[in-house]
Design a protein around this motif. Structure first.
Motif, mmCIF file in Angstrom:
data_model
loop_
_atom_site.group_PDB
_atom_site.id
_atom_site.type_symbol
_atom_site.label_atom_id
_atom_site.label_comp_id
_atom_site.label_asym_id
_atom_site.label_seq_id
_atom_site.Cartn_x
_atom_site.Cartn_y
_atom_site.Cartn_z
ATOM 1 N N ILE A 80 0.865 -1.173 0.000
ATOM 2 C CA ILE A 80 0.000 0.000 0.000
ATOM 3 C C ILE A 80 0.902 1.222 0.000
ATOM 4 O O ILE A 80 1.796 1.347 0.838
ATOM 5 C CB ILE A 80 -0.921 0.004 1.228
ATOM 6 C CG1 ILE A 80 -1.866 -1.206 1.181
ATOM 7 C CG2 ILE A 80 -1.727 1.295 1.304
ATOM 8 C CD1 ILE A 80 -2.613 -1.459 2.468
ATOM 9 N N GLN A 81 0.673 2.098 -0.958
ATOM 10 C CA GLN A 81 1.501 3.288 -1.080
ATOM 11 C C GLN A 81 0.652 4.537 -0.932
ATOM 12 O O GLN A 81 -0.570 4.515 -1.110
ATOM 13 C CB GLN A 81 2.238 3.295 -2.415
ATOM 14 C CG GLN A 81 3.298 2.188 -2.510
ATOM 15 C CD GLN A 81 4.131 2.287 -3.767
ATOM 16 O OE1 GLN A 81 3.605 2.549 -4.842
ATOM 17 N NE2 GLN A 81 5.424 2.067 -3.641
ATOM 18 N N LEU A 82 1.343 5.607 -0.607
ATOM 19 C CA LEU A 82 0.672 6.866 -0.295
ATOM 20 C C LEU A 82 0.872 7.883 -1.403
ATOM 21 O O LEU A 82 1.978 8.077 -1.889
ATOM 22 C CB LEU A 82 1.240 7.418 1.025
ATOM 23 C CG LEU A 82 0.828 8.825 1.441
ATOM 24 C CD1 LEU A 82 -0.655 8.871 1.791
ATOM 25 C CD2 LEU A 82 1.662 9.278 2.634
ATOM 26 N N GLU A 83 -0.242 8.496 -1.802
ATOM 27 C CA GLU A 83 -0.176 9.654 -2.701
ATOM 28 C C GLU A 83 -0.603 10.857 -1.878
ATOM 29 O O GLU A 83 -1.773 10.958 -1.487
ATOM 30 C CB GLU A 83 -1.109 9.470 -3.906
ATOM 31 C CG GLU A 83 -0.722 8.318 -4.816
ATOM 32 C CD GLU A 83 -1.721 8.118 -5.945
ATOM 33 O OE1 GLU A 83 -2.664 8.945 -6.041
ATOM 34 O OE2 GLU A 83 -1.572 7.157 -6.703
ATOM 35 N N ARG A 84 0.344 11.729 -1.566
ATOM 36 C CA ARG A 84 0.050 12.875 -0.709
ATOM 37 C C ARG A 84 -0.831 13.873 -1.432
ATOM 38 O O ARG A 84 -0.568 14.266 -2.563
ATOM 39 C CB ARG A 84 1.351 13.524 -0.271
ATOM 40 C CG ARG A 84 1.181 14.798 0.531
ATOM 41 C CD ARG A 84 1.677 14.630 1.942
ATOM 42 N NE ARG A 84 1.090 13.528 2.664
ATOM 43 C CZ ARG A 84 1.662 12.977 3.737
ATOM 44 N NH1 ARG A 84 2.821 13.409 4.142
ATOM 45 N NH2 ARG A 84 1.072 11.998 4.375
#
Length: 340
Positions: A80-84
């Motif tokens: 799971i990755q974060l897109e700010r």
């Protein structure tokens, strides 16, 4: 495309994910880290195993409303990755103030903040006897309340000037019930908040304080301590302890015996057992005792998983934890152990 990736990846890695896990999720105000982890995973405490930090984002452990989490394949493993999210501001001649963004909490703030105001633990009677204590009220009153002046004596161990600063609130506490382990040893002493006071003046080992808030009457021999910080300075994530631990639910502060979701419990494990804030423990309930229909002997059925709790305030031998899941009504005496 995501389906084909899922089929190609190792089955055991992807089994952590819920069948209805979203490919993208936008963080909402009011979410907690536990809530978000539970959207993706069967076991929210496995969050660190699938969370991937983004090196280009400063402090990626902090997640804010508006951020987007995406489910991806990372070399055959789910991640799971974060897109700010980025706030777009229209430039104009006038000055505009952007609202302050609060990072989401690991667990419900309101569920622990009020509790931490009212409860804390000291390790032993010896430690208790080293703490500052009330010796009298103004005009030698035995009982004081909000607005009254009290006199506090500092023991040799408590006479550190940095521990009592003029104008800063101090907690007033009364000893509650001891937390006793299965072997009869006292694991810790509960202190229950009576109120708060501020330092007016100090003369050697006697301090003069004004009571600013009182839930109960302030009495002689009540304990005076600097307030604990209500929230952790460092963000923490739900995760299983590194080592195998096993203990029991000792008590529910307040005297309640039966326990449900978002209630605080005390367990007989602490930092000496390797517990840290954010550690999640599984709660097991003892199986029923039944009669064998053929032999009539009494059989003990296996223990069943009944819930999960997250440690938020560990002491040496006792910890406060919040019940995050409860498939059954939990009770004092239920077993807790490392979640896998």
């Amino acid at each position: 495309m995501l389906v084909s990736v899922l089929l190609a990846a190792p089955a055991n890695a992807w089994e952590r994910l819920r069948n209805d896990a979203p490919e993208r999720y936008t963080v909402q105000a009011g979410d907690t880290l536990w809530d978000i982890a539970a959207r993706f995973l069967h076991a929210p405490w496995q969050w660190p195993e699938v969370w991937r930090e983004n090196p280009q984002i400063e402090n990626p452990h902090l997640i804010y409303p508006g951020d987007v989490l995406t489910l991806r394949d990372c070399q055959g493993m789910p991640c799971i990755q974060l897109e700010r999210s980025k706030q777009v501001v229209k430039l104009s001649p006038e000055v505009r103030t952007l609202p302050h963004r609060e990072a989401i909490e690991p667990l419900p703030r309101e569920a622990v903040e009020a509790f931490l105001r009212k409860h804390r633990i000291v390790d032993s009677t010896e430690v208790l006897n080293e703490l500052a204590y009330v010796v009298a009220g103004d005009d030698t009153r035995l009982i004081s309340g909000a607005g009254d002046v009290i006199y506090v004596r500092l023991t040799d161990q408590a006479r550190n000037k940095s521990a009592m600063v003029r104008g800063e609130p101090m907690g007033i506490y009364r000893q509650g019930e001891p937390y006793v382990g299965g072997d009869g040893d006292v694991l810790g002493l509960e202190l229950i908040s009576v109120g708060e006071a501020v330092l007016l003046r100090r003369d050697d080992d006697i301090a003069r304080l004004e009571v600013r808030r009182a839930e109960q009457e302030v009495r002689n021999d009540d304990i005076v301590l600097p307030l604990e910080s209500f929230l952790l300075d460092d963000p923490f994530t739900p995760r299983a302890p590194r080592n195998d631990v096993s203990g029991v639910i000792l008590a529910v502060p307040g005297g309640v015996r039966f326990i449900g979701r978002l209630q605080v419990v005390a367990i007989d494990l602490g930092t000496q057992d390797g517990l840290q804030p954010g550690h999640v423990l599984r709660v097991d309930q003892q199986g029923e005792r039944v009669n064998d229909p053929r032999t009539q002997e009494v059989l003990q059925l296996p223990a069943e998983e009944a819930g999960a709790l997250m440690v938020f305030k560990p002491y040496d031998h006792v910890s406060y934890a919040l019940v995050m899941e409860a498939s059954r009504v939990l009770a004092v005496g239920d077993r807790v152990r490392t979640s896998r």
